[in-house]
Design an enzyme around this catalytic site. Sequence first.
Site, PDB file in Angstrom:
ATOM      1  N   TYR A 126       0.813  -1.214   0.000  1.00 52.46           N
ATOM      2  CA  TYR A 126       0.000   0.000   0.000  1.00 52.46           C
ATOM      3  C   TYR A 126       0.850   1.271   0.000  1.00 52.46           C
ATOM      4  O   TYR A 126       1.861   1.324   0.705  1.00 52.46           O
ATOM      5  CB  TYR A 126      -0.915   0.030   1.233  1.00 52.46           C
ATOM      6  CG  TYR A 126      -1.736   1.285   1.294  1.00 52.46           C
ATOM      7  CD1 TYR A 126      -2.881   1.404   0.524  1.00 52.46           C
ATOM      8  CD2 TYR A 126      -1.339   2.384   2.051  1.00 52.46           C
ATOM      9  CE1 TYR A 126      -3.625   2.575   0.533  1.00 52.46           C
ATOM     10  CE2 TYR A 126      -2.076   3.555   2.063  1.00 52.46           C
ATOM     11  CZ  TYR A 126      -3.220   3.648   1.305  1.00 52.46           C
ATOM     12  OH  TYR A 126      -3.955   4.810   1.297  1.00 52.46           O
ATOM     13  N   TRP A 173       1.189   5.647  -1.813  1.00 55.45           N
ATOM     14  CA  TRP A 173       0.897   6.601  -2.886  1.00 55.45           C
ATOM     15  C   TRP A 173       1.929   6.577  -4.010  1.00 55.45           C
ATOM     16  O   TRP A 173       1.666   7.116  -5.082  1.00 55.45           O
ATOM     17  CB  TRP A 173       0.804   8.005  -2.295  1.00 55.45           C
ATOM     18  CG  TRP A 173      -0.589   8.390  -1.925  1.00 55.45           C
ATOM     19  CD1 TRP A 173      -1.433   7.699  -1.109  1.00 55.45           C
ATOM     20  CD2 TRP A 173      -1.294   9.553  -2.371  1.00 55.45           C
ATOM     21  NE1 TRP A 173      -2.614   8.370  -1.015  1.00 55.45           N
ATOM     22  CE2 TRP A 173      -2.558   9.509  -1.760  1.00 55.45           C
ATOM     23  CE3 TRP A 173      -0.965  10.630  -3.188  1.00 55.45           C
ATOM     24  CZ2 TRP A 173      -3.520  10.501  -1.973  1.00 55.45           C
ATOM     25  CZ3 TRP A 173      -1.915  11.622  -3.385  1.00 55.45           C
ATOM     26  CH2 TRP A 173      -3.179  11.548  -2.787  1.00 55.45           C
TER      27      TRP A 173
END
Length: 765
Positions: free
Chosen positions: A109, A111
Amino acid sequence: MTKLHHAAHWGAFTGVVEHGRLTAIETPPADPAPPAILQGMPDALHSPLRIDRPHIRKGWLNGDRNGGTPRGGEPFVPVSWDEATRLVAAELTRVRAQHGPASIFGGSYGWASAGRFHHARSQLHRLLAAAGGFTGQVTNYSYAAGMTLMPHIVGGMEIVDRPVIAWRDIVAHAKILVCFGGITVRNGQVNAGGGARHEMGLWLRRAAQAGIRIVNISPIRADMPEDVPAEWWPIRPNTDTALMLALAHVLIQQGTVDHAFLARCTTGYEPLRAYIMGETDNTPKTPTWAETETGLPAAQIAQLARDLASQPNMLAAAWSLQRAEAGEQPYWMITALAALLGGIGLPGRGFTFGLGSENGMGGARAMIPSASLPALPNPAHSFIPVARITDMLERPGDTVEFNGRRLTYPDTRLIWWAGGNPFHHHQDLNRLLRAWAKPETIIVSEPWWTPIARHADIVLPATTTMERNDIGAGSLDRHILAMKQLVPPQAQARNEFDYMADIAEALGVRPRFTQQRDEAAWLRALYDRARDASARMYVELPDFDTFWAQGIVEVPEPETPIVAFREFRADPAATPLNTPSGLIELASERIAAFGYEDCPGHPVWRQPEEYLGTAGPTQLHLLSVQPATRLHSQMDMARVSKASKIQGREAILIHEADAAARGIADGDVVRVFNARGACLAGATLTDGLLRGVCVLPTGAWLDPLEPGVPGSLCVHGNPNVLTRDAPTSKLGQGPIAQSCLVEIEKWTAPLPPVKVHMPPQIEER
Ligand SMILES: Nc1nc2c(c(=O)[nH]1)N[C@H]1C(S)=C(S)[C@@H](COP(=O)(O)OP(=O)(O)OC[C@H]3O[C@@H](n4cnc5c(=O)[nH]c(N)nc54)[C@H](O)[C@@H]3O)O[C@H]1N2
Ligand SMILES: Nc1nc2c(c(=O)[nH]1)N[C@H]1C(S)=C(S)[C@@H](COP(=O)(O)OP(=O)(O)OC[C@H]3O[C@@H](n4cnc5c(=O)[nH]c(N)nc54)[C@H](O)[C@@H]3O)O[C@H]1N2
Ligand SMILES: [Mo]
């Protein structure tokens, strides 16, 4: 000197390149508020913290596997790409053969960076899927509770992460804008795909100029910009549901509920009404009751309810509200409150989420698909809710409830993370550090020596976006951006796609991973696919070569209004929602049937374990908000973030009275602590904060006094050594960073240096 178009999550820019170095950046003239974060791009690209070669943890190289000793404290040994490629391929093969693909954790996980092709996590998922499968992660840290709840009650989660309501309509039609969690313009700097215009502040000023009454319901006054006239309602953190219930109580008691709307468009009013009036639990949710929980005056609450009943309004909730214990409840209750008021489905009215959480929310953009890298099917069919990572590592084979299902935790032997930083994003990092000791091998791809890279066994040096060509395309921004390579890869850094293709080769799956395309062919293919899909929606985009030459393409504003539930409101029978009843569910039989005591069949007030209502006399409620000077932990090493530190530490906001009571002055270094951990921070005093609350933004790189020792003091100010790792509920299993009690004291001992902004110890072989 050359000037080239590029983009980051924090905005489009033009890079000025001289003699192979990025020397300056220029922001687009049309951007009304270009983010300051952009100014740090040259620092980031040429940082001494860049990882120059592949590295291996010394102990791992000497054969240490799964010794149970926490990672993070050992030197790294540089190796060649050939050796690293061979080691990674051999480990993937060994672990899959011995333990099965689900024991390879590739959720990864995070960005990562803005380009849609060289997206680290997407590339990694393609590689691991092609190579036999992996355990993935579902939902996210941003709005796990909201995105899991909303499909049950309104039939979709788009309402959480899409601009389902447009600012232009709010300005035109609303008279009151109630902002739970404020509208924090600092958060409007970023968007996952990039963005060429940052307009949140502009729209707020337009709303104020239009005479709209703006109510900032937040513990922090600065959650509304100073130049926007607004009322400040300093609510106690995590008590918004109580306030919403009390507003509903007044509407019911005064008979100003929109019964026609409820009858046509909703189900479940009666059990909710009975609960609000106290018929089911002997506790009427009156304004007086809410005053005790929220700290807001009962008379003020009652008056706001009357005003909402008589004037068109929009209820907006920040995503932060649901990153807290029982985080599903404020989202369900705001939906119910908006239903009672009857404005749902009308332009500029009803309820909306995340309006102040990210750039592009409330924008008006034709909903054409963005370019994105296609996924490959994952043969392992194994996943966990994203925020249960520590649980998974601690309890292999055990089960976890999630949204009506029971999942089994895999036995994790290998972790590969690319494009995310769990030592930034996860709660209770000392607990994570202990669990992180269990897997045999941890691989991390990173451009910089970030905290996650320091907790790996095999470290692969990735390029930054500035060293490759890509397409920036946010789903919320009205621009498609060419991201042109500004400089060649630095030192031995490589593109994810290139080194993963070599690993795929070693595993015998190269053609499946690359689909026989190189970077240029992929960019063209991704763009053309999005262009074709847009054409089918009557939006014409220029061809790839024109786009690349122009550097930017503007997507038109949609002709139809952007009003969530418009068709549904007009004719609920003909356009039912995708819920069991086809209606908005103020009570849900399906959720009730899950039997979760922490998320029953209609919105309820649940007292959090950690909030001001349970705090001891010296405890404060810690909010760890998004940082103004970075994106999460990204760019912490660059000039804008560094300039914001106090004596090198992350700044913590403390109420002046709370500081005075502890002998703390502005600019002092303080120790923030609880039973889970401790960190140092630099005190900034204010009167713009509810007493009893303190605010330490996320993203200071974890810097333990003794690396690799759980519980060690973080000398830099990472709030996640303090936050609690528990789920919102069994429904959403979301993270609860905003439910956290701490103590603060002045730091009087000698100040330990911040070391994490220098590379770790490297030992040549
Ligand atoms: N206490 C607290 N914790 C929180 C939150 C909170 O409110 N409070 N918010 C949560 C939220 S909403 C989120 S979304 C998460 C964010 O958590 P993350 O998304 O994990 O945080 P980032 O710092 O953006 O991490 C991205 C990492 O990818 C790396 N990276 C960038 N580009 C590339 C690339 O091209 N290749 C590779 N391999 N790596 C790259 C960066 O260096 C960085 O280390 O944090 C969560 N954590
Ligand atoms: N500059 C910058 N912008 C960002 C990010 C970043 O890292 N940097 N991260 C992006 C990401 S990934 C996400 S998910 C979004 C997150 O967007 P949000 O979740 O909206 O952001 P936060 O800053 O966590 O919270 C917004 C405000 O909510 C208030 N708040 C917190 N708890 C409560 C509460 O219980 N009740 C009320 N009424 N108010 C409360 C806080 O005062 C805080 O300032 O931000 C995005 N924008
Ligand atoms: Mo997020």
